[in-house]
Enzyme design. Structure first.
Site, PDB file in Angstrom:
ATOM      1  N   SER A   9    -118.769   8.165 -77.062  1.00 54.62           N
ATOM      2  CA  SER A   9    -118.601   9.259 -76.105  1.00 54.62           C
ATOM      3  C   SER A   9    -119.813   9.284 -75.186  1.00 54.62           C
ATOM      4  O   SER A   9    -120.956   9.456 -75.658  1.00 54.62           O
ATOM      5  CB  SER A   9    -118.507  10.599 -76.837  1.00 54.62           C
ATOM      6  OG  SER A   9    -118.821  11.645 -75.933  1.00 54.62           O
ATOM      7  N   HIS A  34    -115.264   6.520 -74.259  1.00 54.00           N
ATOM      8  CA  HIS A  34    -114.706   7.880 -74.391  1.00 54.00           C
ATOM      9  C   HIS A  34    -115.377   8.763 -73.345  1.00 54.00           C
ATOM     10  O   HIS A  34    -116.592   8.965 -73.369  1.00 54.00           O
ATOM     11  CB  HIS A  34    -114.928   8.427 -75.796  1.00 54.00           C
ATOM     12  CG  HIS A  34    -114.254   9.745 -76.038  1.00 54.00           C
ATOM     13  ND1 HIS A  34    -112.890   9.852 -76.231  1.00 54.00           N
ATOM     14  CD2 HIS A  34    -114.756  10.997 -76.090  1.00 54.00           C
ATOM     15  CE1 HIS A  34    -112.585  11.134 -76.420  1.00 54.00           C
ATOM     16  NE2 HIS A  34    -113.694  11.850 -76.327  1.00 54.00           N
ATOM     17  N   ASP A  36    -115.697  12.233 -71.632  1.00 53.01           N
ATOM     18  CA  ASP A  36    -115.454  13.664 -71.881  1.00 53.01           C
ATOM     19  C   ASP A  36    -115.511  14.491 -70.606  1.00 53.01           C
ATOM     20  O   ASP A  36    -116.567  14.615 -69.986  1.00 53.01           O
ATOM     21  CB  ASP A  36    -116.493  14.197 -72.872  1.00 53.01           C
ATOM     22  CG  ASP A  36    -116.161  13.814 -74.296  1.00 53.01           C
ATOM     23  OD1 ASP A  36    -117.061  13.358 -75.022  1.00 53.01           O
ATOM     24  OD2 ASP A  36    -114.983  13.963 -74.685  1.00 53.01           O
ATOM     25  N   MET A  38    -115.167  18.105 -68.939  1.00 54.52           N
ATOM     26  CA  MET A  38    -115.204  19.536 -69.246  1.00 54.52           C
ATOM     27  C   MET A  38    -115.326  20.332 -67.944  1.00 54.52           C
ATOM     28  O   MET A  38    -116.098  19.962 -67.069  1.00 54.52           O
ATOM     29  CB  MET A  38    -116.405  19.844 -70.151  1.00 54.52           C
ATOM     30  CG  MET A  38    -116.385  19.077 -71.459  1.00 54.52           C
ATOM     31  SD  MET A  38    -117.838  19.484 -72.475  1.00 54.52           S
ATOM     32  CE  MET A  38    -117.657  18.250 -73.767  1.00 54.52           C
ATOM     33  N   HIS A  68    -110.799  12.191 -71.933  1.00 59.24           N
ATOM     34  CA  HIS A  68    -110.483  13.347 -72.764  1.00 59.24           C
ATOM     35  C   HIS A  68    -110.629  14.585 -71.900  1.00 59.24           C
ATOM     36  O   HIS A  68    -111.752  15.023 -71.615  1.00 59.24           O
ATOM     37  CB  HIS A  68    -111.444  13.362 -73.970  1.00 59.24           C
ATOM     38  CG  HIS A  68    -111.344  14.600 -74.793  1.00 59.24           C
ATOM     39  ND1 HIS A  68    -112.286  14.920 -75.758  1.00 59.24           N
ATOM     40  CD2 HIS A  68    -110.419  15.593 -74.818  1.00 59.24           C
ATOM     41  CE1 HIS A  68    -111.930  16.065 -76.330  1.00 59.24           C
ATOM     42  NE2 HIS A  68    -110.813  16.494 -75.773  1.00 59.24           N
ATOM     43  N   MET A  70    -110.775  18.163 -71.221  1.00 56.59           N
ATOM     44  CA  MET A  70    -110.954  19.523 -71.738  1.00 56.59           C
ATOM     45  C   MET A  70    -110.956  20.447 -70.526  1.00 56.59           C
ATOM     46  O   MET A  70    -112.002  20.971 -70.102  1.00 56.59           O
ATOM     47  CB  MET A  70    -112.266  19.615 -72.529  1.00 56.59           C
ATOM     48  CG  MET A  70    -112.189  18.841 -73.839  1.00 56.59           C
ATOM     49  SD  MET A  70    -113.798  18.455 -74.547  1.00 56.59           S
ATOM     50  CE  MET A  70    -114.151  16.912 -73.678  1.00 56.59           C
ATOM     51  N   MET A 139    -109.645  16.664 -83.061  1.00 55.95           N
ATOM     52  CA  MET A 139    -111.023  17.135 -82.923  1.00 55.95           C
ATOM     53  C   MET A 139    -111.536  17.545 -84.293  1.00 55.95           C
ATOM     54  O   MET A 139    -110.911  18.375 -84.975  1.00 55.95           O
ATOM     55  CB  MET A 139    -111.094  18.337 -81.971  1.00 55.95           C
ATOM     56  CG  MET A 139    -110.730  18.048 -80.530  1.00 55.95           C
ATOM     57  SD  MET A 139    -111.734  16.777 -79.787  1.00 55.95           S
ATOM     58  CE  MET A 139    -113.340  17.567 -79.810  1.00 55.95           C
ATOM     59  N   ASP A 177    -112.574  12.703 -83.286  1.00 56.00           N
ATOM     60  CA  ASP A 177    -113.609  13.001 -82.298  1.00 56.00           C
ATOM     61  C   ASP A 177    -114.450  14.205 -82.712  1.00 56.00           C
ATOM     62  O   ASP A 177    -113.970  15.325 -82.733  1.00 56.00           O
ATOM     63  CB  ASP A 177    -112.916  13.292 -80.939  1.00 56.00           C
ATOM     64  CG  ASP A 177    -113.896  13.498 -79.810  1.00 56.00           C
ATOM     65  OD1 ASP A 177    -113.442  13.828 -78.692  1.00 56.00           O
ATOM     66  OD2 ASP A 177    -115.109  13.331 -80.033  1.00 56.00           O
TER      67      ASP A 177
HETATM   68  C1  DX5 Z   1    -116.812  17.339 -77.667  1.00 53.53           C
HETATM   69  C2  DX5 Z   1    -116.362  15.962 -77.165  1.00 53.53           C
HETATM   70  C3  DX5 Z   1    -116.734  14.869 -78.140  1.00 53.53           C
HETATM   71  C4  DX5 Z   1    -118.244  14.788 -78.376  1.00 53.53           C
HETATM   72  C5  DX5 Z   1    -118.525  13.937 -79.601  1.00 53.53           C
HETATM   73  O1  DX5 Z   1    -116.111  18.336 -76.972  1.00 53.53           O
HETATM   74  O2  DX5 Z   1    -114.973  15.930 -76.982  1.00 53.53           O
HETATM   75  O3  DX5 Z   1    -116.232  13.623 -77.665  1.00 53.53           O
HETATM   76  O4  DX5 Z   1    -118.865  14.212 -77.239  1.00 53.53           O
HETATM   77  O5  DX5 Z   1    -119.926  13.925 -79.773  1.00 53.53           O
HETATM   78  P1  DX5 Z   1    -120.548  13.734 -81.250  1.00 53.53           P
HETATM   79  O6  DX5 Z   1    -120.088  12.377 -81.730  1.00 53.53           O
HETATM   80  O7  DX5 Z   1    -122.029  13.809 -81.004  1.00 53.53           O
HETATM   81  O8  DX5 Z   1    -120.007  14.863 -82.102  1.00 53.53           O
HETATM   82 ZN    ZN Z   2    -114.114  13.905 -76.601  1.00 53.70          ZN
END
Ligand code: DX5
Ligand code: ZN
Length: 221
Positions: A9, A34, A36, A38, A68, A70, A139, A177
């Site tokens: 990620s 990956h 992320d 947000m 991903h 969010m 998750m 994840d």
């Molecule tokens: C959290 C993300 C994850 C996060 C994982 O909302 O979707 O992908 O970056 O990070 P670690 O592996 O540090 O928990």
């Molecule tokens: Zn993620």
């Protein structure tokens, strides 16, 4: 033997040199990026958008990028991420007014589609869409931040999701994840995951000064 994939990620990467970080983890053996996303609306944090995904493609990243989302609403960003070269696009069912149509939008755009399940979100959202899924993402932390601890109850949920995939007979990847580390990944794999997101475990690893600083941690995963 399952086709295991490691998906670092980039949330925990050094954004001042993101292209180099992605090159380094891929060179060290990672399989999928990956990515992320947000929006500070669906989750209380704000990260990166389609422009950065496009920049990684322009930089020369050819590995699959697993976006991903969010975000809420979802649909408008699906087209932008397809245009930016995302390979997988996953979203949270609670964030879409029309889950089936959002999944169809992803596939019509030529990307692979997935649903993301927060720790308390029931798998019943899978009941009528298995034929439209290329990936199920569970998750094991509450979304919004890296560096959190793995929620143990996720192991049973993985087993449930794995049995649903087996029953469907469809080639659906099962991604985990959140809080995945060297010391829990084997147990997580035994519970049925085949695709492993890891952010802080990889990018938080002690940084040697040479370009192969991620070899040891990715090798260990
Ligand atoms: C959290 C993300 C994850 C996060 C994982 O909302 O979707 O992908 O970056 O990070 P670690 O592996 O540090 O928990
Ligand atoms: Zn993620």
């Amino acid at each position: 033997k399952p086709d295991f994939k490691i998906a670092p990620s980039i949330l925990s990467a050094n954004f001042a040199c993101l292209g180099q970080e992605v090159d380094d983890v891929l060179a060290a053996g990672a399989d999928i990026v990956h990515f992320d996303v947000m929006d500070n609306h669906y989750v209380p944090n704000l990260t990166i958008g389609p422009m950065v995904c496009g920049a990684l493609r322009k930089h020369g990243v050819t590995a699959p990028i697993d976006a991903h989302l969010m975000v809420k609403p979802v649909d408008r960003l699906i087209g932008d991420f397809i245009d930016a070269g995302a390979s997988y696009i996953t979203f949270h069912p609670e964030a879409s007014e029309h889950i089936d149509r959002s999944l169809q939008l992803i596939r019509d755009g030529g990307a692979k589609a997935g649903l993301v399940f927060n720790p308390a979100t029931p798998l019943s959202y899978l009941d009528y869409v298995m034929d439209k899924l290329d990936m199920i993402l569970l998750m094991s932390v509450n979304p919004g931040f890296g560096g959190q601890s793995f929620i143990p109850g996720t192991l049973d949920k993985l087993r449930d999701a794995r049995s649903r995939i087996e029953a469907s007979g469809r080639p659906i990847r099962l991604e985990i994840d959140g809080g995945v580390k060297v010391d829990n990944i084997a147990e997580i794999a035994r519970a049925g995951a085949d695709t492993f997101v890891a952010g802080s475990a990889i990018f938080g690893a002690r940084r040697d000064d040479d370009a192969h600083r991620y070899d040891s941690v990715i090798g260990a995963l």
